[in-house]
Design a protein around this motif. Structure first.
Motif, PDB file in Angstrom:
ATOM      1  N   GLN A   1       0.825  -1.207   0.000  1.00 49.36           N
ATOM      2  CA  GLN A   1       0.000   0.000   0.000  1.00 49.36           C
ATOM      3  C   GLN A   1       0.862   1.261   0.000  1.00 49.36           C
ATOM      4  O   GLN A   1       0.558   2.228  -0.696  1.00 49.36           O
ATOM      5  CB  GLN A   1      -0.927   0.005   1.219  1.00 49.36           C
ATOM      6  N   MET A   2       1.943   1.245   0.767  1.00 49.54           N
ATOM      7  CA  MET A   2       2.812   2.421   0.805  1.00 49.54           C
ATOM      8  C   MET A   2       3.467   2.649  -0.549  1.00 49.54           C
ATOM      9  O   MET A   2       3.539   3.779  -1.037  1.00 49.54           O
ATOM     10  CB  MET A   2       3.884   2.273   1.881  1.00 49.54           C
ATOM     11  N   ASN A   3       3.929   1.597  -1.173  1.00 44.60           N
ATOM     12  CA  ASN A   3       4.539   1.739  -2.499  1.00 44.60           C
ATOM     13  C   ASN A   3       3.526   2.240  -3.526  1.00 44.60           C
ATOM     14  O   ASN A   3       3.862   3.075  -4.377  1.00 44.60           O
ATOM     15  CB  ASN A   3       5.169   0.420  -2.944  1.00 44.60           C
ATOM     16  N   GLU A   4       2.307   1.746  -3.454  1.00 45.63           N
ATOM     17  CA  GLU A   4       1.246   2.253  -4.339  1.00 45.63           C
ATOM     18  C   GLU A   4       1.008   3.742  -4.070  1.00 45.63           C
ATOM     19  O   GLU A   4       0.812   4.525  -4.997  1.00 45.63           O
ATOM     20  CB  GLU A   4      -0.049   1.471  -4.135  1.00 45.63           C
ATOM     21  N   ALA A   5       1.045   4.118  -2.802  1.00 45.98           N
ATOM     22  CA  ALA A   5       0.842   5.528  -2.435  1.00 45.98           C
ATOM     23  C   ALA A   5       1.943   6.404  -3.022  1.00 45.98           C
ATOM     24  O   ALA A   5       1.669   7.492  -3.542  1.00 45.98           O
ATOM     25  CB  ALA A   5       0.806   5.671  -0.917  1.00 45.98           C
ATOM     26  N   LEU A   6       3.176   5.933  -2.955  1.00 41.71           N
ATOM     27  CA  LEU A   6       4.289   6.718  -3.511  1.00 41.71           C
ATOM     28  C   LEU A   6       4.141   6.865  -5.022  1.00 41.71           C
ATOM     29  O   LEU A   6       4.437   7.941  -5.574  1.00 41.71           O
ATOM     30  CB  LEU A   6       5.627   6.079  -3.137  1.00 41.71           C
ATOM     31  N   ASN A   7       3.660   5.834  -5.676  1.00 37.38           N
ATOM     32  CA  ASN A   7       3.396   5.937  -7.119  1.00 37.38           C
ATOM     33  C   ASN A   7       2.270   6.932  -7.402  1.00 37.38           C
ATOM     34  O   ASN A   7       2.337   7.681  -8.385  1.00 37.38           O
ATOM     35  CB  ASN A   7       3.066   4.561  -7.708  1.00 37.38           C
ATOM     36  N   GLU A   8       1.254   6.929  -6.571  1.00 38.49           N
ATOM     37  CA  GLU A   8       0.162   7.903  -6.717  1.00 38.49           C
ATOM     38  C   GLU A   8       0.693   9.330  -6.548  1.00 38.49           C
ATOM     39  O   GLU A   8       0.299  10.239  -7.282  1.00 38.49           O
ATOM     40  CB  GLU A   8      -0.963   7.633  -5.709  1.00 38.49           C
ATOM     41  N   MET A   9       1.587   9.520  -5.592  1.00 37.32           N
ATOM     42  CA  MET A   9       2.188  10.850  -5.383  1.00 37.32           C
ATOM     43  C   MET A   9       2.946  11.293  -6.632  1.00 37.32           C
ATOM     44  O   MET A   9       2.812  12.431  -7.072  1.00 37.32           O
ATOM     45  CB  MET A   9       3.144  10.839  -4.189  1.00 37.32           C
ATOM     46  N   LYS A  10       3.745  10.383  -7.176  1.00 34.11           N
ATOM     47  CA  LYS A  10       4.523  10.713  -8.373  1.00 34.11           C
ATOM     48  C   LYS A  10       3.614  11.084  -9.536  1.00 34.11           C
ATOM     49  O   LYS A  10       3.959  11.905 -10.371  1.00 34.11           O
ATOM     50  CB  LYS A  10       5.424   9.544  -8.773  1.00 34.11           C
ATOM     51  N   ALA A  11       2.442  10.482  -9.565  1.00 36.37           N
ATOM     52  CA  ALA A  11       1.482  10.747 -10.646  1.00 36.37           C
ATOM     53  C   ALA A  11       0.614  11.973 -10.349  1.00 36.37           C
ATOM     54  O   ALA A  11      -0.254  12.315 -11.144  1.00 36.37           O
ATOM     55  CB  ALA A  11       0.599   9.518 -10.861  1.00 36.37           C
ATOM     56  N   GLY A  12       0.853  12.617  -9.201  1.00 34.80           N
ATOM     57  CA  GLY A  12       0.107  13.825  -8.872  1.00 34.80           C
ATOM     58  C   GLY A  12      -1.243  13.579  -8.235  1.00 34.80           C
ATOM     59  O   GLY A  12      -2.056  14.497  -8.127  1.00 34.80           O
TER      60      GLY A  12
ATOM     61  N   ALA B   1      -2.972   8.984  -2.660  1.00 33.57           N
ATOM     62  CA  ALA B   1      -1.778   8.624  -1.893  1.00 33.57           C
ATOM     63  C   ALA B   1      -2.053   8.706  -0.396  1.00 33.57           C
ATOM     64  O   ALA B   1      -1.664   7.805   0.363  1.00 33.57           O
ATOM     65  CB  ALA B   1      -0.617   9.536  -2.272  1.00 33.57           C
ATOM     66  N   LEU B   2      -2.717   9.766   0.035  1.00 35.06           N
ATOM     67  CA  LEU B   2      -3.038   9.907   1.453  1.00 35.06           C
ATOM     68  C   LEU B   2      -3.904   8.754   1.943  1.00 35.06           C
ATOM     69  O   LEU B   2      -3.659   8.202   3.026  1.00 35.06           O
ATOM     70  CB  LEU B   2      -3.752  11.238   1.710  1.00 35.06           C
ATOM     71  N   ASP B   3      -4.904   8.374   1.160  1.00 35.83           N
ATOM     72  CA  ASP B   3      -5.770   7.260   1.553  1.00 35.83           C
ATOM     73  C   ASP B   3      -4.973   5.965   1.705  1.00 35.83           C
ATOM     74  O   ASP B   3      -5.137   5.236   2.685  1.00 35.83           O
ATOM     75  CB  ASP B   3      -6.894   7.058   0.534  1.00 35.83           C
ATOM     76  N   LEU B   4      -4.114   5.690   0.733  1.00 39.51           N
ATOM     77  CA  LEU B   4      -3.315   4.463   0.791  1.00 39.51           C
ATOM     78  C   LEU B   4      -2.337   4.478   1.967  1.00 39.51           C
ATOM     79  O   LEU B   4      -2.142   3.456   2.633  1.00 39.51           O
ATOM     80  CB  LEU B   4      -2.559   4.259  -0.525  1.00 39.51           C
ATOM     81  N   LEU B   5      -1.735   5.628   2.234  1.00 40.54           N
ATOM     82  CA  LEU B   5      -0.806   5.719   3.362  1.00 40.54           C
ATOM     83  C   LEU B   5      -1.534   5.534   4.692  1.00 40.54           C
ATOM     84  O   LEU B   5      -1.014   4.884   5.604  1.00 40.54           O
ATOM     85  CB  LEU B   5      -0.069   7.057   3.334  1.00 40.54           C
TER      86      LEU B   5
END
Length: 195
Positions: free
Chosen positions: A29-40, A45-49
């Motif tokens: 989930q954290m890695n998915e969140a970081l990818n969401e952040m990179k994608a803007g 990202a906040l939800d996943l974190l």
């Protein structure tokens, strides 16, 4: 029959497997969140974190990244402070967690708290030049000029060309120390630092 010892062993094994499974899901989930952040996509990202942080209550990284987002992107310092503190509660050995919290305290003009927390960051990572620099800034704001000069000096010794990246503060160490010397009319020292 398995007996009491066998039941205890199975219970421990179950808990171990469950904890590892929770950590694995939280890392994903954290890695998915970081990818969401990179994608803007910050909201995603906040939800996943938040999911990752609640999935594994011993895993500090999701809380740290929540603190980073609230601190650097949204400038929501109370939320950032809460998440940095949560990360520290989960892992009190990481200097970066203390640095983030100290930076938030400094931005809130809570300089004595910032000094205390930057000190803890430095205890955990002696050569953390940015922590020495931020410590010096807060010391100066509290009127601890001698300590600030020493902290600026340590930061310069550790990383003379310290660059704060997007903050655009490359070379600021020398300027801050020089300005401190000028404040006390120590012109020779200021000139030496500026050169």
């Amino acid at each position: 029959t398995i007996g009491v010892r066998g039941v205890a062993y199975l219970l421990v094994l179950f808990l171990f497997v469950q904890c590892n499974q929770d950590r694995s899901i939280a890392v994903r989930q954290m890695n998915e969140a970081l990818n969401e952040m990179k994608a803007g996509r910050t909201a995603a990202a906040l939800d996943l974190l938040k999911q990752a942080a609640s999935r594994d209550l011993t895993y500090a990284d999701p809380s740290y990244y929540l603190g980073q987002i609230h601190h650097q992107k949204y400038h929501q310092y109370d939320d950032a402070q809460k998440y940095y503190q949560e990360a520290i509660e989960r892992d009190n050995t990481n200097a970066q967690f203390y640095y983030g919290l100290g930076s938030v305290y400094a931005l809130q003009s809570k300089h004595q708290l910032a000094i205390d927390v930057f000190g803890k960051a430095i205890e955990r990572e002696k050569n953390f030049a940015k922590a020495h620099f931020r410590l010096a800034l807060s010391q100066r704001m509290r009127g601890q000029y001698q300590e600030a000069a020493e902290s600026f000096g340590r930061a310069i010794m550790l990383a003379p060309s310290l660059d704060f990246g997007e903050e655009g503060q490359s070379g600021i160490l020398f300027h801050e120390l020089g300005d401190l010397y000028l404040q006390f009319r120590l012109f020779a020292q200021a000139q030496q630092v500026y050169q």
